[in-house]
Design a protein around this motif. Structure first.
Motif, PDB file in Angstrom:
ATOM      1  N   LYS A   1       0.806  -1.251   0.076  1.00  7.23           N
ATOM      2  CA  LYS A   1       0.085  -0.080  -0.098  1.00  7.23           C
ATOM      3  C   LYS A   1       0.899   1.263   0.090  1.00  7.23           C
ATOM      4  O   LYS A   1       0.476   2.202  -0.755  1.00  7.23           O
ATOM      5  CB  LYS A   1      -0.834  -0.134   1.363  1.00  7.23           C
TER       6      LYS A   1
ATOM      7  N   GLY B   1       1.212   4.065  -3.402  1.00 10.54           N
ATOM      8  CA  GLY B   1       0.028   4.657  -3.091  1.00 10.54           C
ATOM      9  C   GLY B   1       0.624   6.092  -2.320  1.00 10.54           C
ATOM     10  O   GLY B   1      -0.051   7.128  -2.570  1.00 10.54           O
TER      11      GLY B   1
ATOM     12  N   LEU C   1      -3.132   2.489 -10.631  1.00  7.57           N
ATOM     13  CA  LEU C   1      -4.559   2.840 -10.323  1.00  7.57           C
ATOM     14  C   LEU C   1      -5.341   1.603  -9.871  1.00  7.57           C
ATOM     15  O   LEU C   1      -6.186   1.611  -8.913  1.00  7.57           O
ATOM     16  CB  LEU C   1      -5.208   3.505 -11.383  1.00  7.57           C
TER      17      LEU C   1
ATOM     18  N   HIS D   1      -4.270   0.717  -6.334  1.00  5.17           N
ATOM     19  CA  HIS D   1      -4.494   1.438  -5.169  1.00  5.17           C
ATOM     20  C   HIS D   1      -5.776   2.255  -5.230  1.00  5.17           C
ATOM     21  O   HIS D   1      -5.972   2.929  -4.216  1.00  5.17           O
ATOM     22  CB  HIS D   1      -3.207   2.282  -5.057  1.00  5.17           C
ATOM     23  N   THR D   2      -6.407   1.940  -6.231  1.00  7.24           N
ATOM     24  CA  THR D   2      -7.933   2.852  -6.165  1.00  7.24           C
ATOM     25  C   THR D   2      -9.031   1.884  -6.611  1.00  7.24           C
ATOM     26  O   THR D   2      -8.888   0.648  -6.811  1.00  7.24           O
ATOM     27  CB  THR D   2      -7.835   4.040  -7.245  1.00  7.24           C
ATOM     28  N   THR D   3     -10.039   2.417  -6.564  1.00  2.35           N
ATOM     29  CA  THR D   3     -11.562   1.465  -6.794  1.00  2.35           C
ATOM     30  C   THR D   3     -11.952   1.919  -8.371  1.00  2.35           C
ATOM     31  O   THR D   3     -13.134   1.591  -8.343  1.00  2.35           O
ATOM     32  CB  THR D   3     -12.670   1.912  -5.508  1.00  2.35           C
ATOM     33  N   LEU D   4     -11.147   2.616  -9.055  1.00  7.78           N
ATOM     34  CA  LEU D   4     -11.705   3.030 -10.177  1.00  7.78           C
ATOM     35  C   LEU D   4     -11.587   1.880 -11.213  1.00  7.78           C
ATOM     36  O   LEU D   4     -10.984   0.898 -10.990  1.00  7.78           O
ATOM     37  CB  LEU D   4     -10.653   4.028 -11.090  1.00  7.78           C
TER      38      LEU D   4
ATOM     39  N   ARG E   1      -9.981   4.499 -14.971  1.00  4.38           N
ATOM     40  CA  ARG E   1      -8.711   4.360 -15.060  1.00  4.38           C
ATOM     41  C   ARG E   1      -8.002   4.834 -16.161  1.00  4.38           C
ATOM     42  O   ARG E   1      -7.099   5.731 -16.398  1.00  4.38           O
ATOM     43  CB  ARG E   1      -8.173   2.790 -14.603  1.00  4.38           C
TER      44      ARG E   1
ATOM     45  N   ARG F   1      -8.163   8.699 -16.324  1.00  2.00           N
ATOM     46  CA  ARG F   1      -7.294   9.235 -15.274  1.00  2.00           C
ATOM     47  C   ARG F   1      -5.932   9.085 -15.784  1.00  2.00           C
ATOM     48  O   ARG F   1      -4.965  10.120 -15.700  1.00  2.00           O
ATOM     49  CB  ARG F   1      -7.425   8.364 -13.749  1.00  2.00           C
TER      50      ARG F   1
ATOM     51  N   CYS G   1      -1.286   8.060  -7.834  1.00  2.00           N
ATOM     52  CA  CYS G   1      -2.202   7.755  -6.783  1.00  2.00           C
ATOM     53  C   CYS G   1      -2.069   8.982  -5.756  1.00  2.00           C
ATOM     54  O   CYS G   1      -2.453   8.886  -4.524  1.00  2.00           O
ATOM     55  CB  CYS G   1      -2.011   6.598  -6.179  1.00  2.00           C
TER      56      CYS G   1
END
Length: 279
Positions: free
Chosen positions: A88, A92, A119, A122-125, A130, A133, A173
Protein backbone atom coordinates in the motif's frame (compact mmCIF):
# COMPACT_ATOMS: atom_id res chain seq x y z
CA UNK A 1 5.84 22.50 14.28
CA UNK A 2 4.70 19.51 12.23
CA UNK A 3 5.99 15.97 12.66
CA UNK A 4 8.35 14.74 9.92
CA UNK A 5 6.77 12.93 7.01
CA UNK A 6 9.86 10.77 6.54
CA UNK A 7 12.65 10.28 9.02
CA UNK A 8 15.94 8.42 8.66
CA UNK A 9 17.15 7.53 12.15
CA UNK A 10 20.72 6.16 12.33
CA UNK A 11 20.21 3.94 9.27
CA UNK A 12 22.85 1.32 8.46
CA UNK A 13 22.70 -0.79 5.29
CA UNK A 14 25.15 -3.64 4.72
CA UNK A 15 25.61 -5.87 1.67
CA UNK A 16 26.67 -9.40 2.57
CA UNK A 17 28.90 -10.78 -0.16
CA UNK A 18 30.49 -14.23 -0.40
CA UNK A 19 33.77 -13.30 1.20
CA UNK A 20 33.09 -9.99 2.94
CA UNK A 21 30.57 -7.41 4.13
CA UNK A 22 30.26 -3.93 2.66
CA UNK A 23 28.62 -1.22 4.76
CA UNK A 24 27.09 1.07 2.13
CA UNK A 25 25.18 3.36 4.51
CA UNK A 26 26.64 4.24 7.90
CA UNK A 27 24.36 5.91 10.42
CA UNK A 28 22.38 8.20 8.12
CA UNK A 29 19.91 10.53 9.85
CA UNK A 30 17.78 13.30 8.34
CA UNK A 31 14.12 14.23 7.91
CA UNK A 32 11.73 15.30 5.17
CA UNK A 33 8.91 17.58 6.29
CA UNK A 34 5.47 17.73 4.60
CA UNK A 35 5.64 19.81 1.41
CA UNK A 36 9.43 20.16 1.63
CA UNK A 37 11.99 19.48 -1.12
CA UNK A 38 15.11 17.80 0.26
CA UNK A 39 18.11 17.17 -2.00
CA UNK A 40 20.36 14.19 -1.23
CA UNK A 41 23.74 14.99 -2.77
CA UNK A 42 27.02 13.15 -3.20
CA UNK A 43 29.37 11.46 -5.62
CA UNK A 44 28.66 8.09 -7.20
CA UNK A 45 28.96 5.42 -4.52
CA UNK A 46 28.23 7.78 -1.64
CA UNK A 47 25.09 5.88 -0.60
CA UNK A 48 22.41 8.18 -2.03
CA UNK A 49 20.48 5.63 -4.06
CA UNK A 50 20.87 2.89 -1.44
CA UNK A 51 19.34 5.22 1.14
CA UNK A 52 16.47 6.28 -1.12
CA UNK A 53 15.66 2.73 -2.25
CA UNK A 54 15.60 1.66 1.39
CA UNK A 55 12.57 3.94 1.86
CA UNK A 56 10.50 1.42 -0.10
CA UNK A 57 12.56 -1.67 0.74
CA UNK A 58 13.51 -2.09 -2.91
CA UNK A 59 16.89 -3.63 -2.14
CA UNK A 60 16.99 -7.40 -2.37
CA UNK A 61 17.18 -8.97 1.08
CA UNK A 62 19.71 -10.63 1.20
CA UNK A 63 22.36 -9.55 0.12
CA UNK A 64 21.16 -6.23 1.57
CA UNK A 65 20.56 -6.20 5.32
CA UNK A 66 19.47 -3.49 7.77
CA UNK A 67 21.53 -4.22 10.87
CA UNK A 68 20.36 -1.13 12.75
CA UNK A 69 18.42 2.09 12.52
CA UNK A 70 14.94 3.06 11.39
CA UNK A 71 13.14 4.69 8.48
CA UNK A 72 9.96 6.21 9.87
CA UNK A 73 6.98 7.07 7.66
CA UNK A 74 4.61 9.21 9.71
CA UNK A 75 6.09 7.47 12.76
CA UNK A 76 5.74 3.93 11.34
CA UNK A 77 8.96 1.98 10.80
CA UNK A 78 9.16 0.98 7.12
CA UNK A 79 11.84 -1.61 7.87
CA UNK A 80 9.36 -3.55 10.03
CA UNK A 81 6.28 -3.25 7.79
CA UNK A 82 4.44 -6.40 6.78
CA UNK A 83 4.22 -7.19 3.05
CA UNK A 84 0.58 -6.07 2.69
CA UNK A 85 1.25 -2.71 4.34
CA UNK A 86 4.37 -2.24 2.24
CA UNK A 87 2.39 -2.80 -0.98
CA UNK A 88 0.00 0.00 0.00
CA UNK A 89 2.91 2.31 0.71
CA UNK A 90 4.68 1.69 -2.62
CA UNK A 91 3.03 3.78 -5.29
CA UNK A 92 0.13 4.69 -3.01
CA UNK A 93 1.66 6.96 -0.38
CA UNK A 94 5.20 7.21 -1.78
CA UNK A 95 5.94 7.47 -5.52
CA UNK A 96 9.35 6.97 -7.08
CA UNK A 97 11.00 8.07 -10.34
CA UNK A 98 14.05 6.03 -11.32
CA UNK A 99 17.20 7.09 -13.16
CA UNK A 100 16.73 5.31 -16.48
CA UNK A 101 13.16 5.26 -17.86
CA UNK A 102 13.91 2.64 -20.52
CA UNK A 103 14.82 0.06 -17.87
CA UNK A 104 12.19 1.26 -15.38
CA UNK A 105 9.35 0.64 -17.87
CA UNK A 106 8.16 -2.80 -19.00
CA UNK A 107 8.90 -3.10 -22.75
CA UNK A 108 6.04 -5.58 -23.26
CA UNK A 109 3.28 -3.36 -21.82
CA UNK A 110 1.80 -0.25 -23.38
CA UNK A 111 2.54 3.03 -21.61
CA UNK A 112 -1.09 3.50 -20.62
CA UNK A 113 -1.36 0.02 -19.12
CA UNK A 114 1.69 0.63 -16.92
CA UNK A 115 0.17 3.75 -15.39
CA UNK A 116 -3.26 2.12 -15.10
CA UNK A 117 -1.72 -0.77 -13.13
CA UNK A 118 -0.91 1.59 -10.24
CA UNK A 119 -4.51 2.84 -10.26
CA UNK A 120 -5.84 -0.72 -10.31
CA UNK A 121 -3.75 -1.63 -7.25
CA UNK A 122 -4.45 1.48 -5.18
CA UNK A 123 -7.87 2.84 -6.22
CA UNK A 124 -11.43 1.61 -6.80
CA UNK A 125 -11.68 3.04 -10.32
CA UNK A 126 -13.10 0.77 -13.02
CA UNK A 127 -11.36 0.23 -16.37
CA UNK A 128 -12.96 3.29 -17.99
CA UNK A 129 -12.17 5.46 -14.99
CA UNK A 130 -8.57 4.30 -14.93
CA UNK A 131 -8.08 5.13 -18.60
CA UNK A 132 -9.61 8.57 -18.13
CA UNK A 133 -7.30 9.20 -15.17
CA UNK A 134 -4.24 8.11 -17.19
CA UNK A 135 -5.17 10.49 -20.01
CA UNK A 136 -5.55 13.26 -17.43
CA UNK A 137 -2.11 12.48 -15.98
CA UNK A 138 -0.53 12.47 -19.44
CA UNK A 139 -1.96 15.94 -20.00
CA UNK A 140 -0.66 17.16 -16.63
CA UNK A 141 2.91 16.02 -17.34
CA UNK A 142 2.91 17.53 -20.84
CA UNK A 143 2.62 14.43 -23.03
CA UNK A 144 1.16 15.45 -26.43
CA UNK A 145 -1.58 13.34 -28.03
CA UNK A 146 -2.20 11.42 -24.79
CA UNK A 147 -4.84 9.13 -26.32
CA UNK A 148 -2.31 7.94 -28.90
CA UNK A 149 0.51 7.60 -26.35
CA UNK A 150 -1.74 5.45 -24.15
CA UNK A 151 -1.51 2.57 -26.63
CA UNK A 152 2.16 3.01 -27.55
CA UNK A 153 5.07 1.00 -26.15
CA UNK A 154 8.10 2.57 -24.40
CA UNK A 155 10.44 1.98 -27.36
CA UNK A 156 8.17 4.14 -29.53
CA UNK A 157 8.79 7.23 -27.38
CA UNK A 158 11.76 9.52 -26.84
CA UNK A 159 13.73 9.49 -23.59
CA UNK A 160 11.99 12.63 -22.35
CA UNK A 161 8.54 11.19 -23.10
CA UNK A 162 9.45 7.93 -21.37
CA UNK A 163 10.48 9.84 -18.26
CA UNK A 164 7.15 11.67 -18.31
CA UNK A 165 5.44 8.26 -18.37
CA UNK A 166 7.48 7.31 -15.28
CA UNK A 167 6.44 10.54 -13.58
CA UNK A 168 2.80 9.74 -14.39
CA UNK A 169 3.17 6.33 -12.73
CA UNK A 170 4.79 7.89 -9.65
CA UNK A 171 2.03 10.52 -9.30
CA UNK A 172 -0.95 8.39 -10.31
CA UNK A 173 -2.25 7.89 -6.77
CA UNK A 174 -1.46 11.36 -5.41
CA UNK A 175 1.45 10.38 -3.13
CA UNK A 176 2.46 12.53 -0.19
CA UNK A 177 6.15 11.99 -1.03
CA UNK A 178 7.90 11.74 -4.39
CA UNK A 179 11.37 10.18 -4.49
CA UNK A 180 13.27 11.22 -7.61
CA UNK A 181 16.49 9.23 -8.00
CA UNK A 182 18.57 11.28 -10.47
CA UNK A 183 15.61 11.45 -12.88
CA UNK A 184 17.44 13.49 -15.53
CA UNK A 185 20.75 11.58 -15.70
CA UNK A 186 19.87 9.73 -18.94
CA UNK A 187 18.48 12.82 -20.71
CA UNK A 188 20.07 15.59 -22.77
CA UNK A 189 20.45 19.07 -21.29
CA UNK A 190 17.34 20.60 -22.90
CA UNK A 191 15.07 17.75 -21.80
CA UNK A 192 16.66 17.78 -18.34
CA UNK A 193 15.54 21.38 -17.87
CA UNK A 194 12.00 20.51 -18.99
CA UNK A 195 11.74 17.58 -16.57
CA UNK A 196 13.07 19.65 -13.65
CA UNK A 197 10.58 22.43 -14.41
CA UNK A 198 7.82 19.82 -14.54
CA UNK A 199 8.77 18.34 -11.16
CA UNK A 200 8.90 21.83 -9.59
CA UNK A 201 5.49 22.73 -10.99
CA UNK A 202 3.86 19.48 -9.89
CA UNK A 203 5.38 19.77 -6.41
CA UNK A 204 3.94 23.26 -5.99
CA UNK A 205 0.52 22.34 -7.38
CA UNK A 206 0.16 19.19 -5.28
CA UNK A 207 1.95 20.40 -2.16
CA UNK A 208 3.82 17.11 -1.90
CA UNK A 209 7.23 16.52 -0.39
CA UNK A 210 10.13 15.55 -2.66
CA UNK A 211 13.34 13.66 -1.89
CA UNK A 212 15.55 14.53 -4.86
CA UNK A 213 18.73 12.50 -5.34
CA UNK A 214 21.37 14.22 -7.47
CA UNK A 215 25.05 15.09 -7.86
CA UNK A 216 24.24 18.40 -9.59
CA UNK A 217 24.68 21.32 -7.17
CA UNK A 218 23.07 23.73 -9.66
CA UNK A 219 19.86 21.70 -9.57
CA UNK A 220 19.92 21.72 -5.76
CA UNK A 221 20.15 25.52 -5.61
CA UNK A 222 17.21 25.85 -7.98
CA UNK A 223 14.93 23.15 -6.62
CA UNK A 224 15.51 22.28 -2.96
CA UNK A 225 14.68 23.78 0.43
CA UNK A 226 17.21 21.65 2.33
CA UNK A 227 20.31 19.75 1.28
CA UNK A 228 21.88 16.61 2.77
CA UNK A 229 25.43 15.85 1.63
CA UNK A 230 26.75 12.28 1.75
CA UNK A 231 30.24 10.85 1.37
CA UNK A 232 31.34 7.24 1.85
CA UNK A 233 27.93 6.26 3.19
CA UNK A 234 27.73 9.00 5.80
CA UNK A 235 26.01 12.38 6.07
CA UNK A 236 28.76 14.99 6.33
CA UNK A 237 26.60 18.13 6.33
CA UNK A 238 22.96 19.17 6.08
CA UNK A 239 20.84 22.27 6.40
CA UNK A 240 18.89 24.90 4.45
CA UNK A 241 20.32 25.25 0.95
CA UNK A 242 21.02 28.98 1.19
CA UNK A 243 22.90 28.56 4.49
CA UNK A 244 24.97 25.58 3.37
CA UNK A 245 25.93 27.22 0.09
CA UNK A 246 26.78 30.55 1.71
CA UNK A 247 28.73 29.09 4.63
CA UNK A 248 29.75 25.44 4.09
CA UNK A 249 31.25 23.83 7.18
CA UNK A 250 32.65 20.49 5.99
CA UNK A 251 35.70 20.24 3.74
CA UNK A 252 33.77 17.96 1.36
CA UNK A 253 31.01 20.55 0.93
CA UNK A 254 33.57 23.28 0.34
CA UNK A 255 35.27 21.09 -2.26
CA UNK A 256 32.06 20.30 -4.15
CA UNK A 257 31.10 23.97 -4.32
CA UNK A 258 34.59 25.09 -5.33
CA UNK A 259 34.83 22.50 -8.11
CA UNK A 260 31.91 23.90 -10.07
CA UNK A 261 33.32 25.46 -13.28
CA UNK A 262 32.55 29.16 -13.55
CA UNK A 263 32.27 31.14 -16.74
CA UNK A 264 34.77 33.98 -16.97
CA UNK A 265 37.17 32.41 -14.45
CA UNK A 266 40.36 31.11 -16.02
CA UNK A 267 42.35 28.51 -14.11
CA UNK A 268 45.60 26.74 -14.86
CA UNK A 269 44.18 23.69 -13.11
CA UNK A 270 40.68 22.78 -12.03
CA UNK A 271 40.43 22.07 -8.29
CA UNK A 272 39.27 18.68 -7.08
CA UNK A 273 37.46 17.57 -3.94
CA UNK A 274 40.64 15.81 -2.78
CA UNK A 275 42.42 19.17 -2.67
CA UNK A 276 40.05 20.25 0.10
CA UNK A 277 39.96 16.90 1.91
CA UNK A 278 43.77 16.95 2.24
CA UNK A 279 43.83 20.54 3.48
Amino acid sequence: MTDPLLQFDDLHVTFVLRDRKVEAVKGVSFTVEPGQVVALVGESGSGKSVSSMSCLRLLQEPPATYPSGKILWKGENILQMKAERLRKLRGGEIGMIFQEPMTALNPTWTCGAQVAEALELHTTLDAAGRKARVIELFNQVGIPQPETRYDQYPHELSGGMRQRICISIALACDPKLLIADEPTTALDVTIQAQILDLIKRLQRERGMAVLFITHDLGVVAELADRVVLMRHGQVVEQGPVAEVYANPQHAYTKGLLACRPRLGVKRDRLPTVDDFMRA
